[in-house]
Design an enzyme around this catalytic site. Structure first.
Site, PDB file in Angstrom:
ATOM      1  N   GLY A 104       2.537  -4.977  -2.080  1.00  9.43           N
ATOM      2  CA  GLY A 104       2.162  -3.785  -1.330  1.00  9.43           C
ATOM      3  C   GLY A 104       3.378  -3.064  -0.797  1.00  9.43           C
ATOM      4  O   GLY A 104       4.441  -3.658  -0.621  1.00  9.43           O
TER       5      GLY A 104
ATOM      6  N   GLN B  28       8.337   2.444   4.439  1.00 14.65           N
ATOM      7  CA  GLN B  28       9.325   1.611   3.738  1.00 14.65           C
ATOM      8  C   GLN B  28      10.146   2.404   2.731  1.00 14.65           C
ATOM      9  O   GLN B  28      11.159   1.903   2.235  1.00 14.65           O
ATOM     10  CB  GLN B  28       8.632   0.446   3.012  1.00 14.65           C
ATOM     11  CG  GLN B  28       8.023  -0.576   3.969  1.00 14.65           C
ATOM     12  CD  GLN B  28       7.408  -1.720   3.192  1.00 14.65           C
ATOM     13  OE1 GLN B  28       6.282  -1.627   2.730  1.00 14.65           O
ATOM     14  NE2 GLN B  28       8.156  -2.805   3.031  1.00 14.65           N
TER      15      GLN B  28
ATOM     16  N   CYS C  93       8.354  -9.575   3.020  1.00 19.90           N
ATOM     17  CA  CYS C  93       8.279  -8.114   3.108  1.00 19.90           C
ATOM     18  C   CYS C  93       9.452  -7.535   2.332  1.00 19.90           C
ATOM     19  O   CYS C  93      10.570  -8.033   2.446  1.00 19.90           O
ATOM     20  CB  CYS C  93       8.352  -7.684   4.578  1.00 19.90           C
ATOM     21  SG  CYS C  93       8.273  -5.902   4.825  1.00 19.90           S
ATOM     22  N   LEU C  94       9.186  -6.508   1.535  1.00 18.79           N
ATOM     23  CA  LEU C  94      10.262  -5.907   0.744  1.00 18.79           C
ATOM     24  C   LEU C  94      11.362  -5.328   1.634  1.00 18.79           C
ATOM     25  O   LEU C  94      12.489  -5.148   1.184  1.00 18.79           O
ATOM     26  CB  LEU C  94       9.699  -4.823  -0.178  1.00 18.79           C
ATOM     27  CG  LEU C  94       8.789  -5.333  -1.297  1.00 18.79           C
ATOM     28  CD1 LEU C  94       8.162  -4.170  -2.054  1.00 18.79           C
ATOM     29  CD2 LEU C  94       9.552  -6.238  -2.265  1.00 18.79           C
TER      30      LEU C  94
ATOM     31  N   HIS D 216      -1.046  -6.462   6.601  1.00 17.51           N
ATOM     32  CA  HIS D 216       0.413  -6.302   6.619  1.00 17.51           C
ATOM     33  C   HIS D 216       0.804  -4.835   6.422  1.00 17.51           C
ATOM     34  O   HIS D 216       1.623  -4.293   7.159  1.00 17.51           O
ATOM     35  CB  HIS D 216       0.999  -7.180   5.495  1.00 17.51           C
ATOM     36  CG  HIS D 216       2.481  -7.114   5.322  1.00 17.51           C
ATOM     37  ND1 HIS D 216       3.305  -8.196   5.504  1.00 17.51           N
ATOM     38  CD2 HIS D 216       3.295  -6.086   4.950  1.00 17.51           C
ATOM     39  CE1 HIS D 216       4.562  -7.845   5.277  1.00 17.51           C
ATOM     40  NE2 HIS D 216       4.586  -6.559   4.925  1.00 17.51           N
ATOM     41  N   GLU D 217       0.184  -4.195   5.413  1.00 16.59           N
ATOM     42  CA  GLU D 217       0.571  -2.815   5.091  1.00 16.59           C
ATOM     43  C   GLU D 217       0.120  -1.825   6.164  1.00 16.59           C
ATOM     44  O   GLU D 217       0.856  -0.896   6.497  1.00 16.59           O
ATOM     45  CB  GLU D 217       0.029  -2.399   3.720  1.00 16.59           C
ATOM     46  CG  GLU D 217       0.481  -3.271   2.548  1.00 16.59           C
ATOM     47  CD  GLU D 217       1.982  -3.489   2.465  1.00 16.59           C
ATOM     48  OE1 GLU D 217       2.761  -2.642   2.944  1.00 16.59           O
ATOM     49  OE2 GLU D 217       2.376  -4.543   1.933  1.00 16.59           O
TER      50      GLU D 217
ATOM     51  N   HIS E 269       2.458  -1.759   9.026  1.00 20.62           N
ATOM     52  CA  HIS E 269       3.667  -0.945   8.808  1.00 20.62           C
ATOM     53  C   HIS E 269       3.466   0.479   9.337  1.00 20.62           C
ATOM     54  O   HIS E 269       4.405   1.103   9.821  1.00 20.62           O
ATOM     55  CB  HIS E 269       3.988  -0.861   7.308  1.00 20.62           C
ATOM     56  CG  HIS E 269       4.879  -1.956   6.789  1.00 20.62           C
ATOM     57  ND1 HIS E 269       6.152  -2.187   7.268  1.00 20.62           N
ATOM     58  CD2 HIS E 269       4.689  -2.880   5.808  1.00 20.62           C
ATOM     59  CE1 HIS E 269       6.699  -3.206   6.611  1.00 20.62           C
ATOM     60  NE2 HIS E 269       5.831  -3.652   5.718  1.00 20.62           N
TER      61      HIS E 269
END
Ligand code: CO
Length: 161
Positions: free
Chosen positions: A46, A51, A88-89, A130-131, A134
């Site tokens: 995701g 991000q 996480c990216l 999670h997304e 953000h």
């Protein structure tokens, strides 16, 4: 389409609250295409717009060979609790254990502005949580119970969100 640079932890943009999308236009579609390409390249699960440096309420999730684009996503129902391991990216090479709902229902707009709902358990529920976090400037580390020592990961390969 173009790859976008993924913002890393420490950049204040990841801590800001995102604004709702009001125009479902070419500019949004280009951003979504770029986010999908960037997520593919990063082999993640995701990606949220902040991000890639855009403070708008946009999330893409790639799961089970499906691409889910969620504009202005809102978690409208949750059930249960699960302990999950997340990365996480924006926080490469680190993993942590935290609690998430076991089930979520999300209401969102698609890229044309049509309203939908999607529900899911397990990995989908943790990823959607999670997304959407953000979009509020929240990182999984804010909720982590403990970080995972890399030696614990030797045998497993996890996806990043
Ligand atoms: Co993330």
């Amino acid at each position: 389409m173009a790859l976008r640079q993924i913002v890393k932890e420490g950049d204040s943009i990841l801590r800001k609250k995102c604004r709702p999308v009001t125009s479902f236009d070419n500019k949004l579609w280009t951003l979504l295409d770029d986010m999908n390409e960037t997520l593919n390249e990063a082999r993640g699960l995701g990606l949220a717009a902040p991000q890639v440096g855009i403070l708008k309420r946009i999330v893409v999730i790639h799961m089970n060979d499906e691409v889910l684009e969620m504009i202005n996503p809102e978690i409208i129902e949750t059930r249960g609790e699960q302990e999950c391991m997340e990365g996480c990216l924006s926080i490469p090479g680190e993993w942590g254990i935290l609690n998430r709902p076991e089930y979520v229902k999300v209401r969102y707009h698609d890229r044309n502005g049509d309203l939908y709902e999607v529900e899911g358990e397990g990995l989908f529920a943790s990823c959607a949580s999670h997304e959407t976090d953000h979009l509020e400037g929240i990182l999984y580390k804010d909720k982590v119970i403990r970080m995972v020592d890399p030696s614990e990961l030797e045998e497993s390969e996890e996806d990043s969100e």
